[in-house]
Design a protein around this motif. Structure first.
Motif, PDB file in Angstrom:
ATOM      1  N   TYR A   1      12.542 -22.280 -49.390  1.00 44.46           N
ATOM      2  CA  TYR A   1      11.481 -23.236 -49.684  1.00 44.46           C
ATOM      3  C   TYR A   1      10.286 -22.515 -50.314  1.00 44.46           C
ATOM      4  N   ILE A   2       9.558 -23.229 -51.144  1.00 47.10           N
ATOM      5  CA  ILE A   2       8.378 -22.659 -51.780  1.00 47.10           C
ATOM      6  C   ILE A   2       7.147 -23.045 -50.967  1.00 47.10           C
ATOM      7  N   PHE A   3       6.255 -22.072 -50.786  1.00 45.26           N
ATOM      8  CA  PHE A   3       5.042 -22.349 -50.039  1.00 45.26           C
ATOM      9  C   PHE A   3       4.115 -23.212 -50.887  1.00 45.26           C
ATOM     10  N   PRO A   4       3.508 -24.255 -50.321  1.00 39.11           N
ATOM     11  CA  PRO A   4       2.667 -25.177 -51.095  1.00 39.11           C
ATOM     12  C   PRO A   4       1.598 -24.465 -51.914  1.00 39.11           C
ATOM     13  N   ASP A   5       1.484 -24.894 -53.170  1.00 35.87           N
ATOM     14  CA  ASP A   5       0.460 -24.404 -54.099  1.00 35.87           C
ATOM     15  C   ASP A   5       0.605 -22.923 -54.433  1.00 35.87           C
TER      16      ASP A   5
END
Length: 372
Positions: free
Chosen positions: A129-133
């Motif tokens: 998953y990609i960390f937000p922002d």
């Protein structure tokens, strides 16, 4: 936010800042046998560590039989704030480890948290998953267990790191994002590579470098040291080559609970490129609903066989519908989840789905199931 179905039975048993890690290698390693089941009691007799230096990890066993693996660009990892959630009153026990119903499965590890606590991956921040922002991705799973919960060894091996400084390699570096962490190099490997597991953000460490441990032995206590704003354990599976490593999705390595299976998918665009960071819905026949994202675009490693970019573990056996919205059309796939097994599918844009296991690259028969 994902929703996880919990099973309730009338008996009581009961990860955000970003860090970069660039570790890659093309070194050779020796063939190592897979693990054998362990029934060692959950005991350990060691001196607790709270903030003391330990010696640099000693080299592992002699390496031979050259192999040249090919790796992707450097990894990036980050640790978010664990979210709160419902706690079930009962959790089924795990299948015995190692567990493998398929020829390419490798459920070698037990959970680092026992079944009487939250011991499944945080659903809104899985591996890949990609960390937000940001442009950073997660190279492990986070288990949102309460502070002070005992963290257990996932399999037998030797402690090669215990304390602060895991990312930098500098013992005692308290600003290290992993916080107090333990690394266990296991007594077995996979396809010629050594295996290690990482347990991060501990409140207290209960083992020392060089100590032998068995599956289930206490390693430390859940905390929030390092770059974390809430108590949880960050758990990684590392497929090592000599002194370096790559990570793999722990959900493909931890044995599932009894009665549960694992959904694994490879999702591509119509042109064959990766369908990155794309939300997929998984709906059970009983009305249960799960939301899972495909891996981010860069810095992530896929299983050598499945070449997946989506994993959803701990799914109760039963019939499900996978729903992918692609170019404003919904594509549905009916798929069965079996206890202790992997259910695999591939999606390729407007070509739709196929459910054959990975095979020769010249096979290109696609089952198209677009929805109006």
């Amino acid at each position: 936010m994902s929703t996880k179905r919990f099973r309730l039975i009338g008996i009581q048993l009961f990860v955000g800042l970003t860090v970069l890690v660039a570790c890659q290698n093309r070194a050779a390693v020796a063939s190592i046998d897979p693990p054998t089941p362990s029934q060692t009691p959950l005991t350990a007799t060691t001196t607790p560590i709270t903030n003391e230096r330990t010696s640099t990890p000693a080299p592992s066993a002699q390496i031979s039989t050259p192999q040249v693996p090919t790796y992707l660009p450097p990894l990036e990892i980050s640790f978010p704030t664990p979210s709160s959630g419902l706690v079930p009153i009962w959790r089924p026990p795990l299948e015995p480890a190692p567990w493998s119903l398929g020829p390419y499965d490798h459920f070698y590890f037990v959970r680092p948290i026992l079944a009487n606590e939250v011991n499944w991956p945080l659903s809104n921040y899985r591996y890949g998953y990609i960390f937000p922002d940001t442009n950073t991705v997660h190279t492990g799973v986070d288990i949102d267990a309460p502070r002070g919960t005992v963290i257990h060894a996932a399999a037998s091996g030797t402690v090669v790191w215990a304390g602060y400084g895991l990312l930098s390699g500098i013992q005692g570096s308290e600003d290290d994002p992993y916080g107090m962490a333990v690394v266990v190099r296991h007594d077995f490997g996979f396809e010629g590579h050594r295996l290690s597991t990482v347990y991060a953000h501990m409140e207290q460490i209960l083992v020392q470098v060089g100590q032998k441990v068995q599956a289930g032995d206490p390693l430390g206590l859940v905390g929030d040291t390092g770059f974390a704003t809430g108590p949880h354990v960050h758990f990684e599976v590392r497929l090592e080559t000599d002194n370096y490593f790559t990570t793999r999705n722990p959900e493909l390595w931890m044995v599932p609970p009894e009665g549960d299976g694992v959904l694994v998918g490879k999702l591509l665009n119509t042109d064959g490129s990766w369908l990155d960071a794309h939300t997929v819905d998984v709906v059970g026949q009983d009305g249960s609903f799960n939301e899972v994202d495909t891996y981010a675009a860069t810095g992530i490693y896929h299983d050598d066989y499945y070449q997946e970019n989506l994993v959803l573990s701990d799914l109760p056996a039963g019939n499900y519908t996978v729903k992918v919205n692609y170019t404003d059309k919904e594509y549905d796939l009916k798929i069965a989840i079996h206890s202790g097994a992997i259910s695999y599918f591939t999606f390729r844009g407007t070509f739709g789905y196929k459910t054959d296991l990975p095979s020769l690259p010249d096979e290109n028969t696609w089952l198209v199931t677009p929805q109006p």
